[in-house]
Design a protein around this motif. Sequence first.
Motif, PDB file in Angstrom:
ATOM      1  N   LEU A 243      -0.105   3.015  -5.990  1.00 20.32           N
ATOM      2  CA  LEU A 243      -1.026   2.171  -5.227  1.00 20.32           C
ATOM      3  C   LEU A 243      -1.250   2.721  -3.820  1.00 20.32           C
ATOM      4  N   GLY A 244      -0.224   3.330  -3.241  1.00 22.05           N
ATOM      5  CA  GLY A 244      -0.411   3.986  -1.951  1.00 22.05           C
ATOM      6  C   GLY A 244      -1.405   5.129  -2.048  1.00 22.05           C
TER       7      GLY A 244
ATOM      8  N   ASP B  41      -7.911  10.031 -10.305  1.00 22.88           N
ATOM      9  CA  ASP B  41      -7.201   9.328 -11.378  1.00 22.88           C
ATOM     10  C   ASP B  41      -5.824   9.947 -11.600  1.00 22.88           C
ATOM     11  N   LEU B  42      -5.789  11.279 -11.668  1.00 26.36           N
ATOM     12  CA  LEU B  42      -4.500  11.951 -11.835  1.00 26.36           C
ATOM     13  C   LEU B  42      -3.578  11.670 -10.655  1.00 26.36           C
ATOM     14  N   ALA B  43      -4.141  11.588  -9.464  1.00 22.78           N
ATOM     15  CA  ALA B  43      -3.317  11.317  -8.284  1.00 22.78           C
ATOM     16  C   ALA B  43      -2.567  10.001  -8.450  1.00 22.78           C
ATOM     17  N   LEU B  44      -3.287   8.984  -8.857  1.00 18.53           N
ATOM     18  CA  LEU B  44      -2.667   7.674  -9.042  1.00 18.53           C
ATOM     19  C   LEU B  44      -1.621   7.724 -10.161  1.00 18.53           C
TER      20      LEU B  44
ATOM     21  N   GLY C 169       3.001   6.971  -1.141  1.00 21.05           N
ATOM     22  CA  GLY C 169       1.712   7.218  -1.779  1.00 21.05           C
ATOM     23  C   GLY C 169       0.617   7.528  -0.781  1.00 21.05           C
ATOM     24  N   LEU C 170       0.629   6.833   0.351  1.00 19.63           N
ATOM     25  CA  LEU C 170      -0.350   7.121   1.403  1.00 19.63           C
ATOM     26  C   LEU C 170      -0.149   8.526   1.964  1.00 19.63           C
TER      27      LEU C 170
ATOM     28  N   ALA D 164      -5.068  11.668   8.931  1.00 21.48           N
ATOM     29  CA  ALA D 164      -4.425  11.220  10.173  1.00 21.48           C
ATOM     30  C   ALA D 164      -3.296  10.230   9.881  1.00 21.48           C
ATOM     31  N   LEU D 165      -3.516   9.336   8.926  1.00 21.30           N
ATOM     32  CA  LEU D 165      -2.461   8.379   8.584  1.00 21.30           C
ATOM     33  C   LEU D 165      -1.290   9.095   7.910  1.00 21.30           C
ATOM     34  N   ALA D 166      -1.584  10.061   7.059  1.00 21.40           N
ATOM     35  CA  ALA D 166      -0.515  10.834   6.413  1.00 21.40           C
ATOM     36  C   ALA D 166       0.330  11.560   7.460  1.00 21.40           C
ATOM     37  N   GLU D 167      -0.325  12.103   8.480  1.00 25.40           N
ATOM     38  CA  GLU D 167       0.409  12.792   9.550  1.00 25.40           C
ATOM     39  C   GLU D 167       1.270  11.810  10.339  1.00 25.40           C
TER      40      GLU D 167
END
Length: 351
Positions: free
Chosen positions: A237-238, A221-224, A126-127, A261-264
């Motif tokens: 939740l991520g 909202d759609l992302a979640l 999710g992150l 940056a965290l996704a990468e």
Amino acid sequence: MKIAPRELIWKDFRKLQKEHDLYTSPEVEDLLFMQTIEGHSHNGDGAFEGRKFVDTTIDDIVIALGRDSFIVRSSRQLLIDEIYEYARAVMKGQKRNHLVNKKGEPLMRCPLFLEIEVDPDSVLMGLYLGGFMDDFETRKLANQKFNLNMGGGKPYLVDMHVMEKLGLDGEQLAHGDHEDKLDEYRKVGLIIDPSNVDFLKHSYIRFQYIRHKKGLGVSDDLALLVAGKLYNTSVALGAYLADAIDTLDKFSLHFFEQDVALAEEIEKNFSNLTKDDVLNFIRLIAIPEGMEEDIPDSSQRYFLEINKDAQITTLESHLRYLEGEAYPQFKIAYERVLNSDLYNYVEKILG
């Protein structure tokens, strides 16, 4: 420059504190309210009652409220760092089944996270998805692949004195088409290289969003919800936590997009998903043309706000829907759309 007066900022802050309760600690609630005031000042909402102050930044609000900018930035950065620490621990193989920090405190100080058991690898997924969903370069790839027309941009360090000399304001930078002007903005000193200046020491240098291309965006909202339906609640939740980073890093100690940056980082160390998965995810959560008022896009404040009648938050409602549990009907987000209408839309697009 059109910066909100101190008395209106205070009035809006008190109004938010009086009328809204967030399912988090009072400290985090205040941090999110400060960002809400920024939006209110730009749009003339809340205590601003139609008066718009489009150059107001969170820095102006922090100063008007008598807070120390460094302390506020540090408090927001701490919340981001805790999400990073959680993700890095999982990438190292730790089984972190609750969304808590090293002290056992819930991330974003949301007590809900003490109750929910998660699959940590799914949280990373999710992150990863959520971290790239607002990245404009990734959106451009989705535009090309699926013939979409999403807009986007990114925050830059901006010299407010130069902005004023150029006859620009925050609203123009945030809502125009500026992709072909970015090099010129750098040449004239509007956009500043963060490595060349300590932006914490110069009040006239601000973190300002500059839109590269006009167009619609995505719905958080759609992302979640889509993450939860395609995969599971832990992925949802991520994605929520990625949005939390995206919110908090607008006024933090680091000058880069920390969600991206965290996704990468996850992409390099954790390979359950691919960029094609990201592009398909973005396609599904993109707000369709003509549906801007029908698809809600909750901010962190709206995700965590306790609905007075339903006595639950939007975040809890979404999780109940994903788990197939009963949920009360209520209107969500700035758009005031019924949660059940959004869930029906999700069912429709996912077939």
